[in-house]
Each structure stands twice: as structure tokens, then as C-alpha cells.
Design a protein around this motif. Structure first.
Motif, PDB file in Angstrom:
ATOM      1  N   GLU A  56     -47.271 -29.054 -25.211  1.00 39.33           N
ATOM      2  CA  GLU A  56     -47.871 -27.741 -25.392  1.00 39.33           C
ATOM      3  C   GLU A  56     -47.288 -27.038 -26.616  1.00 39.33           C
ATOM      4  O   GLU A  56     -48.007 -26.418 -27.396  1.00 39.33           O
ATOM      5  CB  GLU A  56     -47.655 -26.897 -24.140  1.00 39.33           C
ATOM      6  N   LEU A  57     -45.962 -27.160 -26.802  1.00 35.48           N
ATOM      7  CA  LEU A  57     -45.330 -26.559 -27.978  1.00 35.48           C
ATOM      8  C   LEU A  57     -45.801 -27.224 -29.267  1.00 35.48           C
ATOM      9  O   LEU A  57     -46.014 -26.556 -30.283  1.00 35.48           O
ATOM     10  CB  LEU A  57     -43.805 -26.668 -27.865  1.00 35.48           C
ATOM     11  N   VAL A  58     -45.983 -28.546 -29.238  1.00 38.14           N
ATOM     12  CA  VAL A  58     -46.461 -29.266 -30.420  1.00 38.14           C
ATOM     13  C   VAL A  58     -47.859 -28.782 -30.799  1.00 38.14           C
ATOM     14  O   VAL A  58     -48.148 -28.493 -31.968  1.00 38.14           O
ATOM     15  CB  VAL A  58     -46.463 -30.790 -30.172  1.00 38.14           C
ATOM     16  N   ILE A  59     -48.739 -28.681 -29.804  1.00 40.77           N
ATOM     17  CA  ILE A  59     -50.114 -28.237 -30.066  1.00 40.77           C
ATOM     18  C   ILE A  59     -50.123 -26.817 -30.637  1.00 40.77           C
ATOM     19  O   ILE A  59     -50.804 -26.524 -31.622  1.00 40.77           O
ATOM     20  CB  ILE A  59     -50.944 -28.311 -28.779  1.00 40.77           C
ATOM     21  N   GLU A  60     -49.338 -25.914 -30.028  1.00 40.66           N
ATOM     22  CA  GLU A  60     -49.275 -24.538 -30.512  1.00 40.66           C
ATOM     23  C   GLU A  60     -48.712 -24.478 -31.926  1.00 40.66           C
ATOM     24  O   GLU A  60     -49.180 -23.700 -32.764  1.00 40.66           O
ATOM     25  CB  GLU A  60     -48.419 -23.697 -29.572  1.00 40.66           C
ATOM     26  N   THR A  61     -47.697 -25.281 -32.195  1.00 42.27           N
ATOM     27  CA  THR A  61     -47.089 -25.306 -33.535  1.00 42.27           C
ATOM     28  C   THR A  61     -48.108 -25.682 -34.595  1.00 42.27           C
ATOM     29  O   THR A  61     -48.238 -25.004 -35.629  1.00 42.27           O
ATOM     30  CB  THR A  61     -45.915 -26.287 -33.565  1.00 42.27           C
ATOM     31  N   LEU A  62     -48.844 -26.772 -34.358  1.00 40.04           N
ATOM     32  CA  LEU A  62     -49.815 -27.219 -35.348  1.00 40.04           C
ATOM     33  C   LEU A  62     -50.923 -26.187 -35.549  1.00 40.04           C
ATOM     34  O   LEU A  62     -51.377 -25.957 -36.668  1.00 40.04           O
ATOM     35  CB  LEU A  62     -50.403 -28.566 -34.931  1.00 40.04           C
ATOM     36  N   GLN A  63     -51.343 -25.555 -34.465  1.00 42.78           N
ATOM     37  CA  GLN A  63     -52.369 -24.515 -34.584  1.00 42.78           C
ATOM     38  C   GLN A  63     -51.871 -23.338 -35.419  1.00 42.78           C
ATOM     39  O   GLN A  63     -52.603 -22.801 -36.259  1.00 42.78           O
ATOM     40  CB  GLN A  63     -52.793 -24.037 -33.196  1.00 42.78           C
ATOM     41  N   GLU A  64     -50.620 -22.934 -35.206  1.00 39.44           N
ATOM     42  CA  GLU A  64     -50.089 -21.764 -35.895  1.00 39.44           C
ATOM     43  C   GLU A  64     -49.888 -21.994 -37.388  1.00 39.44           C
ATOM     44  O   GLU A  64     -50.020 -21.065 -38.183  1.00 39.44           O
ATOM     45  CB  GLU A  64     -48.773 -21.339 -35.248  1.00 39.44           C
ATOM     46  N   ILE A  65     -49.580 -23.229 -37.777  1.00 41.13           N
ATOM     47  CA  ILE A  65     -49.340 -23.481 -39.202  1.00 41.13           C
ATOM     48  C   ILE A  65     -50.537 -24.132 -39.890  1.00 41.13           C
ATOM     49  O   ILE A  65     -50.469 -24.472 -41.065  1.00 41.13           O
ATOM     50  CB  ILE A  65     -48.069 -24.339 -39.420  1.00 41.13           C
ATOM     51  N   GLY A  66     -51.657 -24.277 -39.153  1.00 38.24           N
ATOM     52  CA  GLY A  66     -52.885 -24.760 -39.768  1.00 38.24           C
ATOM     53  C   GLY A  66     -52.919 -26.236 -40.067  1.00 38.24           C
ATOM     54  O   GLY A  66     -53.601 -26.671 -41.004  1.00 38.24           O
TER      55      GLY A  66
END
Length: 285
Positions: A56-66
Motif C-alpha cells: 500500500e505504501l509503495v502504491i501511494e508513493t508512486l502515485q504521489e511522485i507521478g
């Protein structure tokens, strides 16, 4: 290799192999200058944390940095990230011999429309009522030298992902590779072109003001579709707005009478704001 691509490839390996390396990659990404709330949480996570929480953290990270998630192919992102330089867009409107104006498209200062089908599109076909280059989708870029889009065609398929804009050339291609623009430069050039009216004749200025100023929702509510606006070929003192009303072609005439383009456009828009039964328009065929 860019910092985004390093993180992307680390996540791709982790997605297949698992393990704590993705946490190490998050720490390295922070060192490289990337930052987001989820990235900081991922970098401070433990290898003993629940795997679903890490994912979940990996998915959120990639979304936040585009950065796209690597579970599906993302060749355009990888192409952009691997390039040491990006392409630069420049637009210009110039007069032509066969039809008033053309929109020239330069990539890295090389004019593309002449390398493709031959002649740039009429600027209104791309820029009015909104700039079609600003959205994802297929957009015409060039037409035949005779001025006809159909006997010569160059299009681009536009895709925006994160901080990049991609053009894939279609039909008569001026080059084979996908063009990659930095979104910031690309958007700035579109904004500059949208604000540049120095090329416009009074006829074109009036047409632009009608195309952008008319109440399209009002027209649609009465089954009316706005087509084109220009001077009468036979009488340049008469400005014309072409519409389709119930499947019938209709022309609204507005006299120039020595007035400015904004005055002529204002009168046309005011007439079109009424009910179609009140228009002093004439049906053609």
C-alpha cells in the motif's frame, strides 16, 4: 539513470521477487531528492512489517511522485526517464498560398508539418474553441499541400503521464520515434500560443471571439451546432456565422460597418443568445 527510473526499476524487481530492497530503494530515493509523505513512510518501514502494508505504501508513493506502477508495461515512461534530454515544442502561425494560415509545429526547431503531410492545419482546426493539443487523444497536425486534410494526413496521438507529454506520429510520419516533452515546457508553449493573436486579421479576430464567446450550451439546447465564422467571399464587408439548425445549414450575416472585430463578434453572440426563431438568419440548403 534518473532517480524516478531507479525507483521504478527497484519496485519492478520487488514486485516479482519481494524482499526488503524496496525499503532501501525508498531511502535512496530520498537521498536522490525525491520526496512525498508516503515515500518517507516507506523509507522508515521495517522488513518485518505486513507485506500488504508495504504494498500500500509503495502504491501511494508512486502515485504521489507521478511514477506509474510497473505491473503493466510503461514503455513511454521508461523512454522518457532514460533520455538525457527531452524534446522541445514550438508553435507558430504563418500565412499560406492555398488557405489563409497554417499552424506550424516545431520539434527541437525542426518544422514537422512540412516533413509530414506537407502543410500545417488551419490554426482554428487545432486551437479553437479550445486548444486540442492540451488533452489526450488524436489530433490532426498536417494536411496535404493543396490544403485538403484527407488526401494528406499527419496526426499525433497525445498521452500525458506524470510530468511528461508523449506524441506518437500517425499516418504520414515526419519521424518514427515517439516524441517526449517535459509537461512544464509543453504547457507553457501552449499557453503562449493561445495568447498570441498578433497574426490575426480582423476577420480572424472576430471569428475567434465568436467561437470562444458564444453560449454553446444555449445553442445545443435548441439543437443548434456552431460551424465556422468568416467573411463572405463575395462581400468582405459582411461577416458570416455558419450553423446547423435541425439538420439544415444556416448563415447569420453581420455587417462590419467600419466596426472593430470585438464589436462585430459581440453583435453576433448577442443574436445567437436569442431563440433561433428570432435570428435574422437564412437557410442555405
Amino acid at each position: 539513470m534518473s532517480r524516478e527510473l531507479r525507483l521504478y526499476e527497484a519496485v519492478a524487481r520487488w514486485d516479482v521477487e519481494g524482499g526488503p530492497e524496496v525499503i532501501t530503494a525508498a531511502c535512496q530515493a530520498l537521498i536522490d531528492g525525491l520526496d512525498s509523505p508516503a515515500l518517507r513512510d516507506l523509507a522508515s518501514a521495517s522488513a518485518h512489517d505486513d507485506a500488504s502494508d508495504i504494498r500500500e505504501l509503495v502504491i501511494e508513493t508512486l502515485q504521489e511522485i507521478g511514477v506509474p506502477y510497473p505491473s503493466s508495461p510503461q514503455p513511454k515512461f521508461v523512454l522518457a526517464a532514460q533520455r538525457s534530454t527531452v524534446d522541445v515544442l514550438r508553435l507558430a502561425v504563418t500565412p499560406t498560398d492555398v488557405s489563409d494560415f497554417q499552424l506550424e509545429v516545431y520539434v527541437n526547431d525542426v518544422e514537422m508539418t512540412s516533413e509530414g503531410a506537407g502543410l500545417g492545419m488551419d490554426p482554428f482546426d487545432v486551437l479553437m474553441p479550445v486548444n486540442r493539443l492540451a488533452s489526450d487523444g488524436r489530433v490532426p497536425i498536417a494536411r496535404c499541400d493543396c490544403g485538403n486534410y484527407g488526401c494528406g494526413v499527419t496526426d499525433v496521438a497525445i498521452t500525458r503521464e506524470g510530468g511528461w507529454v508523449y506524441w506518437e506520429w500517425l499516418v504520414e510520419k515526419p519521424m518514427e520515434r515517439v516524441v517526449v516533452f517535459a509537461a512544464e515546457q509543453y504547457d507553457a508553449e501552449l499557453a503562449r500560443m493561445d495568447a498570441d493573436h498578433a497574426w490575426e486579421t480582423p476577420e480572424r479576430a472576430a471569428a475567434r471571439l465568436v467561437m470562444t464567446g458564444v453560449d454553446r450550451e444555449h445553442l445545443a439546447a435548441h439543437g443548434v451546432e456552431l460551424g465556422w465564422a468568416r467573411n463572405d467571399f463575395q462581400n468582405p464587408e459582411r461577416f458570416q456565422v455558419f450553423l446547423t439548425v435541425g439538420g439544415r445549414n444556416t448563415v447569420l450575416d453581420v455587417a462590419w460597418r467600419g466596426r472593430r472585430p470585438d464589436e462585430v463578434a459581440r453583435e453576433a453572440c448577442a443574436i445567437l443568445a436569442r431563440h433561433p426563431r428570432e435570428w435574422p438568419a437564412r437557410f442555405t440548403f
